[in-house]
Motif scaffolding. Structure first.
Motif, PDB file in Angstrom:
ATOM      1  N   ALA A  80      -7.454  35.793 -11.366  1.00 45.66           N
ATOM      2  CA  ALA A  80      -6.982  34.685 -10.527  1.00 45.66           C
ATOM      3  C   ALA A  80      -7.858  34.599  -9.290  1.00 45.66           C
ATOM      4  CB  ALA A  80      -5.524  34.912 -10.113  1.00 45.66           C
ATOM      5  N   MET A  81      -8.159  33.366  -8.874  1.00 43.45           N
ATOM      6  CA  MET A  81      -9.025  33.159  -7.716  1.00 43.45           C
ATOM      7  C   MET A  81      -8.444  33.786  -6.453  1.00 43.45           C
ATOM      8  SD  MET A  81     -10.552  29.647  -5.969  1.00 43.45           S
ATOM      9  CE  MET A  81      -9.764  28.680  -7.173  1.00 43.45           C
ATOM     10  N   ASP A  82      -7.126  33.853  -6.344  1.00 40.45           N
ATOM     11  CA  ASP A  82      -6.504  34.326  -5.103  1.00 40.45           C
ATOM     12  C   ASP A  82      -6.232  35.836  -5.119  1.00 40.45           C
ATOM     13  OD1 ASP A  82      -4.439  34.321  -6.944  1.00 40.45           O
ATOM     14  OD2 ASP A  82      -3.028  33.299  -5.641  1.00 40.45           O
ATOM     15  N   SER A  83      -6.825  36.567  -6.056  1.00 38.08           N
ATOM     16  CA  SER A  83      -6.609  38.008  -6.139  1.00 38.08           C
ATOM     17  C   SER A  83      -7.900  38.700  -6.566  1.00 38.08           C
ATOM     18  CB  SER A  83      -5.528  38.319  -7.171  1.00 38.08           C
ATOM     19  OG  SER A  83      -5.475  39.696  -7.419  1.00 38.08           O
ATOM     20  N   PRO A  84      -8.204  39.847  -5.970  1.00 42.37           N
ATOM     21  CA  PRO A  84      -9.390  40.578  -6.401  1.00 42.37           C
ATOM     22  C   PRO A  84      -9.155  41.432  -7.648  1.00 42.37           C
ATOM     23  CG  PRO A  84      -8.402  41.742  -4.575  1.00 42.37           C
ATOM     24  CD  PRO A  84      -7.611  40.467  -4.782  1.00 42.37           C
ATOM     25  N   ALA A  85      -7.935  41.393  -8.210  1.00 42.07           N
ATOM     26  CA  ALA A  85      -7.615  42.198  -9.386  1.00 42.07           C
ATOM     27  C   ALA A  85      -8.333  41.643 -10.616  1.00 42.07           C
ATOM     28  CB  ALA A  85      -6.110  42.225  -9.617  1.00 42.07           C
ATOM     29  N   LEU A  86      -8.857  42.540 -11.411  1.00 39.53           N
ATOM     30  CA  LEU A  86      -9.537  42.126 -12.639  1.00 39.53           C
ATOM     31  C   LEU A  86      -8.556  42.047 -13.786  1.00 39.53           C
ATOM     32  CD1 LEU A  86     -12.822  44.154 -12.239  1.00 39.53           C
ATOM     33  CD2 LEU A  86     -12.495  41.705 -11.959  1.00 39.53           C
ATOM     34  N   GLY A  87      -8.850  41.114 -14.712  1.00 47.80           N
ATOM     35  CA  GLY A  87      -8.102  40.744 -15.840  1.00 47.80           C
ATOM     36  C   GLY A  87      -7.307  41.638 -16.611  1.00 47.80           C
ATOM     37  N   THR A  98     -10.626  43.612   5.086  1.00 48.15           N
ATOM     38  CA  THR A  98      -9.785  44.563   4.358  1.00 48.15           C
ATOM     39  C   THR A  98      -8.444  43.923   4.038  1.00 48.15           C
ATOM     40  OG1 THR A  98     -10.872  46.453   5.376  1.00 48.15           O
ATOM     41  CG2 THR A  98      -8.691  46.834   4.446  1.00 48.15           C
ATOM     42  N   LYS A  99      -7.908  43.160   4.968  1.00 42.45           N
ATOM     43  CA  LYS A  99      -6.629  42.471   4.723  1.00 42.45           C
ATOM     44  C   LYS A  99      -6.765  41.427   3.615  1.00 42.45           C
ATOM     45  CE  LYS A  99      -4.807  43.416   9.275  1.00 42.45           C
ATOM     46  NZ  LYS A  99      -4.437  42.935  10.594  1.00 42.45           N
ATOM     47  N   ILE A 100      -7.919  40.765   3.549  1.00 43.47           N
ATOM     48  CA  ILE A 100      -8.163  39.811   2.459  1.00 43.47           C
ATOM     49  C   ILE A 100      -8.252  40.570   1.133  1.00 43.47           C
ATOM     50  CG2 ILE A 100      -9.835  38.177   1.479  1.00 43.47           C
ATOM     51  CD1 ILE A 100     -10.475  37.339   4.420  1.00 43.47           C
ATOM     52  N   ILE A 101      -9.018  41.648   1.111  1.00 46.12           N
ATOM     53  CA  ILE A 101      -9.177  42.446  -0.106  1.00 46.12           C
ATOM     54  C   ILE A 101      -7.835  43.003  -0.567  1.00 46.12           C
ATOM     55  CG2 ILE A 101     -10.203  44.564  -1.048  1.00 46.12           C
ATOM     56  CD1 ILE A 101     -12.632  43.962   0.884  1.00 46.12           C
ATOM     57  N   ASP A 102      -7.010  43.424   0.368  1.00 44.57           N
ATOM     58  CA  ASP A 102      -5.697  43.999   0.037  1.00 44.57           C
ATOM     59  C   ASP A 102      -4.617  42.955  -0.242  1.00 44.57           C
ATOM     60  OD1 ASP A 102      -6.798  46.512   0.319  1.00 44.57           O
ATOM     61  OD2 ASP A 102      -5.948  46.869   2.312  1.00 44.57           O
ATOM     62  N   GLY A 103      -4.945  41.673  -0.122  1.00 47.24           N
ATOM     63  CA  GLY A 103      -3.987  40.619  -0.415  1.00 47.24           C
ATOM     64  C   GLY A 103      -3.031  40.298   0.717  1.00 47.24           C
ATOM     65  N   GLU A 104      -3.259  40.855   1.899  1.00 44.84           N
ATOM     66  CA  GLU A 104      -2.403  40.560   3.048  1.00 44.84           C
ATOM     67  C   GLU A 104      -2.740  39.209   3.666  1.00 44.84           C
ATOM     68  OE1 GLU A 104      -2.404  43.808   5.913  1.00 44.84           O
ATOM     69  OE2 GLU A 104      -2.755  45.218   4.263  1.00 44.84           O
ATOM     70  N   VAL A 105      -3.965  38.748   3.464  1.00 45.04           N
ATOM     71  CA  VAL A 105      -4.438  37.450   3.942  1.00 45.04           C
ATOM     72  C   VAL A 105      -5.037  36.753   2.719  1.00 45.04           C
ATOM     73  CG1 VAL A 105      -6.143  36.316   5.443  1.00 45.04           C
ATOM     74  CG2 VAL A 105      -4.882  38.314   6.278  1.00 45.04           C
TER      75      VAL A 105
END
Length: 149
Positions: A142-149, A6-13
């Motif tokens: 971006a590879m480092d974010s789960p956000a879509l374009g 969850t922390k990876i998905i949320d960008g905390e890790v």
């Protein structure tokens, strides 16, 4: 309490994302068995495989299929493998990896000291193959974010 995933998905890790949609993401593991080894993870915190609703499992299986096909294309593997273990992190995840034989499909072959540059390169190869296969709408900008374009 949030899981590591969850922390990876949320960008905390930090993470290396190849796929993102409303229900799940796929990102590179930091201890790959083979180059391109990805984890398909639901956004919802579901502790383990048998606790998941069937619709969640069905969606994860479809995403794992697309990721696996991209891995086959990117790495020239004859098969894609899916492993479900889940002892490392109490958050459901499917290990999806390019495979050449059954003997290599063991966590004893995991490489926890894989350099970041190699993980980046392998992830980008999967991302490019997903785009090439027509799944660009699910490849994060971006590879480092789960956000879509």
């Amino acid at each position: 309490m949030s899981t590591l995933f969850t922390k990876i998905i949320d960008g905390e890790v930090p993470g290396r994302f190849a796929w993102s949609d409303d229900a799940c993401v796929a990102f590179a593991t930091i201890a790959p068995i083979t180059d391109g080894h990805m984890l398909v993870v639901p956004r919802a915190e579901i502790e383990e495989y048998t606790a998941a609703d069937e619709d969640v499992l069905a969606h994860l299986a479809v995403v794992a299929k697309h990721v696996g096909a991209a891995q086959q294309a990117a790495f020239g593997a004859p098969r894609a493998a899916v492993l479900v273990a889940g002892f490392e992190v109490p958050h459901l995840h499917l290990h999806v990896l390019p495979a050449w034989d059954e003997q290599s499909l063991t966590f004893a072959n995991a490489r926890p000291n894989t350099p970041g540059e190699r993980l980046d390169e392998a992830t980008e190869r999967v991302r490019a193959a997903l785009r090439e296969a027509g799944h660009g709408a699910h490849v994060p900008a971006a590879m480092d974010s789960p956000a879509l374009g």
